[in-house]
Scaffold this motif. Sequence first.
Motif, PDB file in Angstrom:
ATOM      1  N   ARG A  62      30.226  10.428  39.951  1.00  9.06           N
ATOM      2  CA  ARG A  62      30.570   9.046  40.304  1.00  9.06           C
ATOM      3  C   ARG A  62      32.013   8.705  40.025  1.00  9.06           C
ATOM      4  NH1 ARG A  62      25.616   5.753  37.507  1.00  9.06           N
ATOM      5  NH2 ARG A  62      26.166   3.970  38.949  1.00  9.06           N
ATOM      6  N   LYS A  63      32.341   7.546  40.646  1.00  6.27           N
ATOM      7  CA  LYS A  63      33.624   7.079  40.727  1.00  6.27           C
ATOM      8  C   LYS A  63      33.695   5.925  39.861  1.00  6.27           C
ATOM      9  CE  LYS A  63      33.741   9.988  44.532  1.00  6.27           C
ATOM     10  NZ  LYS A  63      32.649  10.721  44.708  1.00  6.27           N
ATOM     11  N   PRO A  64      34.796   6.247  38.847  1.00  6.09           N
ATOM     12  CA  PRO A  64      34.881   4.544  38.097  1.00  6.09           C
ATOM     13  C   PRO A  64      35.397   3.501  38.800  1.00  6.09           C
ATOM     14  CG  PRO A  64      36.694   6.416  37.758  1.00  6.09           C
ATOM     15  CD  PRO A  64      35.725   7.022  38.800  1.00  6.09           C
ATOM     16  N   GLN A  65      35.207   2.385  38.377  1.00  6.55           N
ATOM     17  CA  GLN A  65      35.501   1.276  38.786  1.00  6.55           C
ATOM     18  C   GLN A  65      37.037   0.864  38.327  1.00  6.55           C
ATOM     19  OE1 GLN A  65      31.748  -1.438  38.288  1.00  6.55           O
ATOM     20  NE2 GLN A  65      32.471  -2.245  39.837  1.00  6.55           N
ATOM     21  N   LEU A  66      38.146   0.151  39.018  1.00  7.71           N
ATOM     22  CA  LEU A  66      39.326  -0.325  38.716  1.00  7.71           C
ATOM     23  C   LEU A  66      39.347  -0.420  37.299  1.00  7.71           C
ATOM     24  CD1 LEU A  66      42.077  -0.211  39.438  1.00  7.71           C
ATOM     25  CD2 LEU A  66      41.683  -2.496  40.331  1.00  7.71           C
ATOM     26  N   ASP A  67      38.617  -1.547  36.831  1.00 10.97           N
ATOM     27  CA  ASP A  67      38.808  -1.764  35.264  1.00 10.97           C
ATOM     28  C   ASP A  67      38.720  -0.714  34.500  1.00 10.97           C
ATOM     29  OD1 ASP A  67      36.061  -1.844  36.210  1.00 10.97           O
ATOM     30  OD2 ASP A  67      35.526  -3.322  34.594  1.00 10.97           O
ATOM     31  N   VAL A  68      37.524   0.156  34.760  1.00 11.22           N
ATOM     32  CA  VAL A  68      37.547   1.416  33.785  1.00 11.22           C
ATOM     33  C   VAL A  68      38.722   2.190  33.874  1.00 11.22           C
ATOM     34  CG1 VAL A  68      35.851   3.258  33.461  1.00 11.22           C
ATOM     35  CG2 VAL A  68      34.804   1.293  34.141  1.00 11.22           C
ATOM     36  N   ALA A  69      39.084   2.527  35.298  1.00 10.82           N
ATOM     37  CA  ALA A  69      40.356   3.523  35.291  1.00 10.82           C
ATOM     38  C   ALA A  69      41.443   2.925  34.427  1.00 10.82           C
ATOM     39  CB  ALA A  69      40.646   3.558  36.804  1.00 10.82           C
ATOM     40  N   ARG A  70      41.657   1.586  34.519  1.00 11.19           N
ATOM     41  CA  ARG A  70      42.630   0.952  33.751  1.00 11.19           C
ATOM     42  C   ARG A  70      42.371   1.106  32.104  1.00 11.19           C
ATOM     43  NH1 ARG A  70      42.564  -4.788  37.068  1.00 11.19           N
ATOM     44  NH2 ARG A  70      44.267  -4.221  38.431  1.00 11.19           N
ATOM     45  N   ARG A  71      41.128   1.073  31.575  1.00 12.79           N
ATOM     46  CA  ARG A  71      40.786   1.153  30.162  1.00 12.79           C
ATOM     47  C   ARG A  71      40.868   2.667  29.769  1.00 12.79           C
ATOM     48  NH1 ARG A  71      36.716  -3.005  31.435  1.00 12.79           N
ATOM     49  NH2 ARG A  71      35.306  -1.331  31.550  1.00 12.79           N
ATOM     50  N   ILE A  72      40.755   3.683  30.572  1.00 11.30           N
ATOM     51  CA  ILE A  72      41.118   4.930  30.639  1.00 11.30           C
ATOM     52  C   ILE A  72      42.539   5.074  30.252  1.00 11.30           C
ATOM     53  CG2 ILE A  72      41.014   7.216  31.570  1.00 11.30           C
ATOM     54  CD1 ILE A  72      38.288   6.477  32.872  1.00 11.30           C
ATOM     55  N   ASP A  73      43.377   4.540  31.063  1.00 12.69           N
ATOM     56  CA  ASP A  73      44.869   4.691  30.819  1.00 12.69           C
ATOM     57  C   ASP A  73      45.441   4.042  29.689  1.00 12.69           C
ATOM     58  OD1 ASP A  73      45.918   5.741  33.186  1.00 12.69           O
ATOM     59  OD2 ASP A  73      45.671   4.078  34.283  1.00 12.69           O
TER      60      ASP A  73
ATOM     61  N   SER B 131      43.319   3.796  26.729  1.00 16.30           N
ATOM     62  CA  SER B 131      42.881   4.537  25.607  1.00 16.30           C
ATOM     63  C   SER B 131      43.540   6.036  25.485  1.00 16.30           C
ATOM     64  CB  SER B 131      41.226   4.953  26.104  1.00 16.30           C
ATOM     65  OG  SER B 131      40.520   3.501  25.847  1.00 16.30           O
ATOM     66  N   LEU B 132      43.743   6.714  26.615  1.00 18.00           N
ATOM     67  CA  LEU B 132      44.598   7.943  26.747  1.00 18.00           C
ATOM     68  C   LEU B 132      45.858   7.825  26.835  1.00 18.00           C
ATOM     69  CD1 LEU B 132      41.974   9.867  28.973  1.00 18.00           C
ATOM     70  CD2 LEU B 132      41.881   9.578  26.544  1.00 18.00           C
ATOM     71  N   GLN B 133      46.562   6.651  26.771  1.00 15.63           N
ATOM     72  CA  GLN B 133      47.989   6.541  26.905  1.00 15.63           C
ATOM     73  C   GLN B 133      48.744   7.146  28.199  1.00 15.63           C
ATOM     74  OE1 GLN B 133      49.391   6.858  22.876  1.00 15.63           O
ATOM     75  NE2 GLN B 133      48.375   5.268  22.176  1.00 15.63           N
ATOM     76  N   THR B 134      48.115   6.999  29.262  1.00 16.70           N
ATOM     77  CA  THR B 134      48.659   7.834  30.337  1.00 16.70           C
ATOM     78  C   THR B 134      49.617   7.126  31.284  1.00 16.70           C
ATOM     79  OG1 THR B 134      46.295   7.491  31.412  1.00 16.70           O
ATOM     80  CG2 THR B 134      46.785   9.527  30.411  1.00 16.70           C
ATOM     81  N   ASP B 135      49.875   5.951  30.766  1.00 17.60           N
ATOM     82  CA  ASP B 135      50.942   5.232  31.626  1.00 17.60           C
ATOM     83  C   ASP B 135      50.472   4.752  32.876  1.00 17.60           C
ATOM     84  OD1 ASP B 135      53.533   3.979  31.918  1.00 17.60           O
ATOM     85  OD2 ASP B 135      54.383   5.751  32.479  1.00 17.60           O
ATOM     86  N   GLY B 136      49.301   4.347  32.822  1.00 12.59           N
ATOM     87  CA  GLY B 136      48.950   3.835  34.551  1.00 12.59           C
ATOM     88  C   GLY B 136      48.251   5.107  35.523  1.00 12.59           C
ATOM     89  N   PHE B 137      48.332   6.472  35.109  1.00 14.89           N
ATOM     90  CA  PHE B 137      48.325   7.349  35.961  1.00 14.89           C
ATOM     91  C   PHE B 137      46.772   7.282  36.667  1.00 14.89           C
ATOM     92  CE2 PHE B 137      45.709  11.499  36.602  1.00 14.89           C
ATOM     93  CZ  PHE B 137      46.795  12.120  37.478  1.00 14.89           C
ATOM     94  N   PHE B 138      45.816   6.887  35.964  1.00 16.08           N
ATOM     95  CA  PHE B 138      44.519   6.928  36.614  1.00 16.08           C
ATOM     96  C   PHE B 138      44.160   5.727  37.374  1.00 16.08           C
ATOM     97  CE2 PHE B 138      43.599   9.960  33.044  1.00 16.08           C
ATOM     98  CZ  PHE B 138      43.022  10.954  33.626  1.00 16.08           C
ATOM     99  N   GLU B 139      44.968   4.650  36.978  1.00 13.49           N
ATOM    100  CA  GLU B 139      44.914   3.499  38.153  1.00 13.49           C
ATOM    101  C   GLU B 139      45.553   3.620  39.171  1.00 13.49           C
ATOM    102  OE1 GLU B 139      46.434  -1.118  38.184  1.00 13.49           O
ATOM    103  OE2 GLU B 139      46.551  -0.163  36.294  1.00 13.49           O
ATOM    104  N   ARG B 140      46.758   4.430  39.168  1.00 15.40           N
ATOM    105  CA  ARG B 140      47.587   4.714  40.586  1.00 15.40           C
ATOM    106  C   ARG B 140      46.740   5.635  41.276  1.00 15.40           C
ATOM    107  NH1 ARG B 140      51.733   4.888  36.736  1.00 15.40           N
ATOM    108  NH2 ARG B 140      51.682   7.320  36.604  1.00 15.40           N
ATOM    109  N   LEU B 141      46.148   6.750  40.668  1.00 13.32           N
ATOM    110  CA  LEU B 141      45.230   7.654  41.446  1.00 13.32           C
ATOM    111  C   LEU B 141      44.082   7.163  42.045  1.00 13.32           C
ATOM    112  CD1 LEU B 141      44.894  10.493  42.411  1.00 13.32           C
ATOM    113  CD2 LEU B 141      43.854  11.097  40.101  1.00 13.32           C
TER     114      LEU B 141
END
Length: 277
Positions: free
Chosen positions: A50-61, A63-73
């Motif tokens: 499954r693919k996360p929705q955009l708001d989930v990708a943002r919350r992952i960033d 939580s994991l302190q990934t500086d927007g990596f998952f939102e950009r991807l």
Amino acid sequence: MANGSRQAAWEFFGAELKRRREDAGFTQVELGARVFVSGGYIGQFEQAIRKPQLDVARRIDESLQTDGFFERLWRKLIKEQPYAEYFAHAAELERLATNICEWAPAVVPGLLQTPEYARSIYFASNPLTTDEYVDEMVALRIARAQLLKDATRPVYWVLLHEAVLRVPVGSASVMALQLDHIAQAARSRKALVQVLPFSAGAHPQMGKILRLLEFEDAPPTVYTEAVLSGNLLDDPAVVKRVRADYDLLRAAALSLDASLTMIEAAAEDFRRCAGTT
């Protein structure tokens, strides 16, 4: 981006999510709690099921302190997929569903549209667009319908309001062919089709399309659509309410046999109008 390459890119998304989650010391359940999804969903994201929705990708960033990596991807992958952003997730889930229950109050659902009907819909919304653009959009829509031809196709139950049969989209010939196509899908048992007649009067979900998707190893999801926007809803209470509404619609609709008779009669009416009887 070809389908294979896009899937490989989502697999990279999942592998990176797993690596960075483990580096942060979170279990799937712990990360899920932080981003408001289940641990099972995190596992499915990591496996590219499954693919996360955009708001989930943002919350992952966050939580994991990934500086927007998952939102950009996420944005890059969604931009390069063929469907509108608001429909992209629903299209992915459609391929995974074991059961699809659809309510169509005004327009033939995409999975049952003929090329001619789809073309008329696109030109009605985009009267100044190019033939090339419409050809591309129609091809994508018709490709989705391959789902109903696969050996592993989902159980597809569709409820059509009688308005879908009566409002002319395109020419009378286009409508006759479209209704013949729906009737053939019903006769060949590729779809269970019922019609809610005008005489049914008031009914649940008036004027609102909805699709209930069920999966073998994931909770059911509801997709609803408005003007250039779509929503995937998986809250159990919401899904339960939608399922109840769908059951009420199904109970108010004509039987499968009576529905097929109405569809075929409407097709004949359009053929008569077109002078092709």
